[in-house]
Design an enzyme around this catalytic site. Structure first.
Site, PDB file in Angstrom:
ATOM      1  N   HIS A   1     -33.848 -47.755  50.332  1.00  8.58           N
ATOM      2  CA  HIS A   1     -32.556 -47.510  51.005  1.00  8.58           C
ATOM      3  C   HIS A   1     -32.215 -46.010  50.939  1.00  8.58           C
ATOM      4  CE1 HIS A   1     -28.298 -47.867  51.927  1.00  8.58           C
ATOM      5  NE2 HIS A   1     -28.314 -49.182  51.918  1.00  8.58           N
TER       6      HIS A   1
ATOM      7  N   GLU B   1     -33.689 -46.639  56.221  1.00 13.25           N
ATOM      8  CA  GLU B   1     -34.242 -47.435  55.131  1.00 13.25           C
ATOM      9  C   GLU B   1     -35.546 -48.078  55.578  1.00 13.25           C
ATOM     10  OE1 GLU B   1     -30.822 -49.947  54.272  1.00 13.25           O
ATOM     11  OE2 GLU B   1     -29.598 -48.302  54.978  1.00 13.25           O
TER      12      GLU B   1
HETATM   13  O1  TA6 Z   1     -28.260 -50.830  54.615  1.00 11.51           O
HETATM   14  C1  TA6 Z   1     -27.028 -50.934  55.164  1.00 11.51           C
HETATM   15  C2  TA6 Z   1     -26.128 -51.693  54.234  1.00 11.51           C
HETATM   16  O2  TA6 Z   1     -26.610 -52.977  54.017  1.00 11.51           O
HETATM   17  C3  TA6 Z   1     -24.739 -51.645  54.844  1.00 11.51           C
HETATM   18  O3  TA6 Z   1     -24.346 -52.861  55.402  1.00 11.51           O
HETATM   19  C4  TA6 Z   1     -23.869 -51.093  53.759  1.00 11.51           C
HETATM   20  O4  TA6 Z   1     -23.054 -51.990  53.169  1.00 11.51           O
HETATM   21  C5  TA6 Z   1     -24.870 -50.410  52.851  1.00 11.51           C
HETATM   22  O5  TA6 Z   1     -26.082 -51.057  52.970  1.00 11.51           O
HETATM   23  C6  TA6 Z   1     -24.516 -50.083  51.415  1.00 11.51           C
HETATM   24  O6  TA6 Z   1     -24.541 -51.185  50.575  1.00 11.51           O
HETATM   25  P1  TA6 Z   1     -24.051 -51.047  49.069  1.00 11.51           P
HETATM   26  O7  TA6 Z   1     -24.190 -52.428  48.491  1.00 11.51           O
HETATM   27  O8  TA6 Z   1     -24.959 -50.060  48.402  1.00 11.51           O
HETATM   28  O9  TA6 Z   1     -22.636 -50.542  49.122  1.00 11.51           O
END
Ligand code: TA6
Length: 298
Positions: free
Chosen positions: A167, A270
């Site tokens: 990510h 990601e």
């Molecule tokens: O990758 C995108 C995502 O899934 C978004 O929907 C957003 O919520 C982000 O990741 C961050 O997630 P987190 O749990 O680290 O706040």
């Protein structure tokens, strides 16, 4: 004589290592084996670390490269085979690996840079609600490029299915000026519009909240940042999907670990195995999800 240095540092509640070579420097937390920052010497950071990052145990840091494993995002939005692997109650977003402590297995010099290897021992039967036996290792090569490879090997005697992502948060001058190339013509899932499948026409530019799963992705995606005159190139392996995320104004305000205007300076691409790109591991089988992150001036 070793040409690298490994120092330990404490950031809030997290143990971290600062690892530097003659080419680049990396800050990485033991929790999640999460890279927090990476930069080539004499150059601005490639990865983004939030000004308001919170360094607490049990919470992923808003920075660098959280490892999402053995599922990505909301478990309920995953293929049934991925959901069926979890026997616990409330499933945390982005899986279980990013908030557990990993082991630093070693640091050694290799032809393409400094190779650093981590393992999550808990993945071999000790993750809450996830009773499977997988050897999970993250290899990081710190050189002119940053290379990451996340390898899952099924050590048990029943099949295991996972989704996963590296990510990655990239630093950009201003996301409103940046564009992502390589997505032209791809199908994507628009998670902000009832998960409809849509078609991308041109390169992706940003003018609002963005949270998309791109499907059948090519090996190379890049971020063109005209203000900073640079192109960040992601070359993936073992992946046919990618998630592109920017929270924009309102969502950023809701995030306690992001400044209200923090969204302007970051962009997540990601490298993933999500949606129909899940990974099925037969007993004894292994899979590596990799990305090489490079940068050139334009
Ligand atoms: O990758 C995108 C995502 O899934 C978004 O929907 C957003 O919520 C982000 O990741 C961050 O997630 P987190 O749990 O680290 O706040």
């Amino acid at each position: 004589m070793a040409t690298f240095k490994v120092d330990t540092e404490q950031h809030g509640g997290l143990n971290c290592w600062r690892i530097s070579s003659d080419r680049a420097e990396l800050l990485i937390a033991q929790q999640g084996a999460q890279i927090l920052s990476y930069q080539r010497l004499g150059e601005p950071p490639l990865l983004w670390l939030s000004d308001q990052a919170i360094f607490d145990k049990g919470k992923s840091v808003r920075a660098g490269v959280p490892v999402c494993w053995p599922w990505f995002g909301n478990l309920q939005r995953n293929p049934e085979a991925v959901q069926a692997m979890y026997r616990g109650e409330q499933a945390p977003a982005h899986g279980l690996a990013r908030t557990r402590d990993w082991l630093l297995l070693g640091v050694e010099e290799a032809a393409d840079g400094l190779r650093i290897e981590f393992e999550l021992p808990d993945a071999q039967g000790d993750l809450p609600g996830w009773p499977h036996d997988v050897e999970l290792k993250l290899a990081v090569v710190l050189g002119d490029d940053l290379k990451l490879s996340l390898t899952s090997r099924n050590m048990g005697n029943t099949p295991v299915t996972i989704s996963q992502a590296l990510h990655s948060y990239f630093a950009v001058s201003d996301v409103r000026q940046a564009r992502v190339e390589g997505v032209e013509g791809l199908s994507y899932i628009e998670t902000l519009a009832d998960w409809q499948q849509r078609q991308q026409q041109a390169a992706l530019t940003f003018s609002g909240e963005t949270d998309r799963i791109y499907l059948a992705t090519p090996q190379t995606l890049s971020i063109v940042d005209p203000h900073w005159n640079r192109r960040i190139t992601l070359t993936s392996s073992g992946s046919r999907s990618a998630v592109i995320w920017n929270p924009w104004t309102e969502r950023a305000r809701e995030l306690p670990d992001m400044a209200d205007d923090g969204w302007q300076r970051m962009l997540c691409i990601e490298t993933a195995n999500v949606w129909d790109d899940q990974v099925d591991l037969k007993p004894g089988a292994s899979h590596s999800l990799g990305v090489k992150i490079g940068c050139e001036m334009i």
